[in-house]
Design a protein around this motif. Sequence first.
Motif, PDB file in Angstrom:
ATOM      1  N   THR A 231      -6.093  52.271 -13.181  1.00 43.62           N
ATOM      2  CA  THR A 231      -6.298  51.407 -14.237  1.00 43.62           C
ATOM      3  C   THR A 231      -7.626  50.700 -14.481  1.00 43.62           C
ATOM      4  O   THR A 231      -7.973  50.718 -15.526  1.00 43.62           O
ATOM      5  N   ALA A 265      -7.142  44.726 -16.732  1.00 42.20           N
ATOM      6  CA  ALA A 265      -7.141  45.701 -15.487  1.00 42.20           C
ATOM      7  C   ALA A 265      -7.859  44.931 -14.187  1.00 42.20           C
ATOM      8  O   ALA A 265      -7.580  45.413 -12.961  1.00 42.20           O
ATOM      9  N   THR A 273      -0.282  47.554 -16.551  1.00 43.36           N
ATOM     10  CA  THR A 273       0.013  48.416 -15.526  1.00 43.36           C
ATOM     11  C   THR A 273      -0.802  49.977 -16.055  1.00 43.36           C
ATOM     12  O   THR A 273      -1.118  49.922 -17.365  1.00 43.36           O
ATOM     13  N   LEU A 274      -0.528  50.868 -15.106  1.00 43.88           N
ATOM     14  CA  LEU A 274      -1.627  51.991 -15.550  1.00 43.88           C
ATOM     15  C   LEU A 274      -0.924  52.813 -16.892  1.00 43.88           C
ATOM     16  O   LEU A 274      -1.551  53.360 -17.712  1.00 43.88           O
ATOM     17  N   ALA A 277      -1.888  50.950 -19.633  1.00 46.80           N
ATOM     18  CA  ALA A 277      -3.193  51.254 -19.945  1.00 46.80           C
ATOM     19  C   ALA A 277      -3.513  52.693 -20.726  1.00 46.80           C
ATOM     20  O   ALA A 277      -4.189  52.545 -21.731  1.00 46.80           O
TER      21      ALA A 277
END
Length: 324
Positions: A231, A265, A273-274, A277
């Motif tokens: 992230t 991030a 969260t990833l 993102a």
Amino acid sequence: MTDQTPELQLRRGYLLAPGEGVIISSDLQLFVDRFTQFMDDTGLDLEDVVLSPLVAFPIPQAARGSDGKMLRWKGVNPAMFWHPLLWLPANIAYRVQLIEEPDGAPRVETNEEWLLRVTMQCVEAGLLDIEMGSWLDVLAFHGLDVNDERVQARIVLWCDGEEDAELDAIDLSPMFELFGPESDCAKNALLDHEKFQRAQWAQSADYLGRVCQDLAEDLAAGRDVNLTQETQRLGFLAAIGWLGGAVTDTGEPVDPQVQSLLHAANADEPAITLQEAIDFLMPLCAGVYQAHSEVLAQLAHEANELEAMVAAENRSAVTPDPGT
């Protein structure tokens, strides 16, 4: 200049592959890795360099002392003083004033304009050979071996303010005699800046979009992914890739949104969260690419035409005349 020592190699390969272009970075992670290596190798501080993926390598930015003279690179690794970017003359290294309209007020070059100009001037002056991927070894050119510990010790003392007639005499100005701030080379860099910058934004959008797709596939397949690290990496790559004021196809500036992603991030407790993102970046990638991809395609077309023309000329040069 002292007599050149025959065994000294006058050129060094560094960071770049032979034949690799130096304008527009297609791989943002490779650009970041090279930037990291350059900083590690030189020991420069972040405020000492200017970077943008528009140019394949960072360039140190010399500072002026209170007397107006260029300051020496105190604290920089002496083993890197072979590199010509640490020896740029003042009229190349300093920003220039630009007047874009006859009655317009002067302004100073932007980071990207400065990087593009200095890079093109270094290529034209022969400090950087793109075909070989090599740089002039400035010290070897002046008969000094940077690998000699005695030479390195002299460099350290010289950077600390001591006199050294041989180091004081190093001056690359003659190499830039035809490629100074008023040269066609410098003027063309300014004229070409906008199209190269827009092409880089499109290239960065394409790269980031592919990275997001790969990560989304990893998440969907349940593969092991360092969620926090990836992230943060996405945010950092986006911030680097769209330096210079990228906008989307609706004219919306990208930087405020990227900065919000970076902040979320890199918080002590990541606020994104990833997957979030990825979902955040994908529309930005599409918008930036849509806005600038035509310029990227045009540059690619021009490069292909030039390559075909050179190939045809080479074939003509080696084809015997049937009449002879």
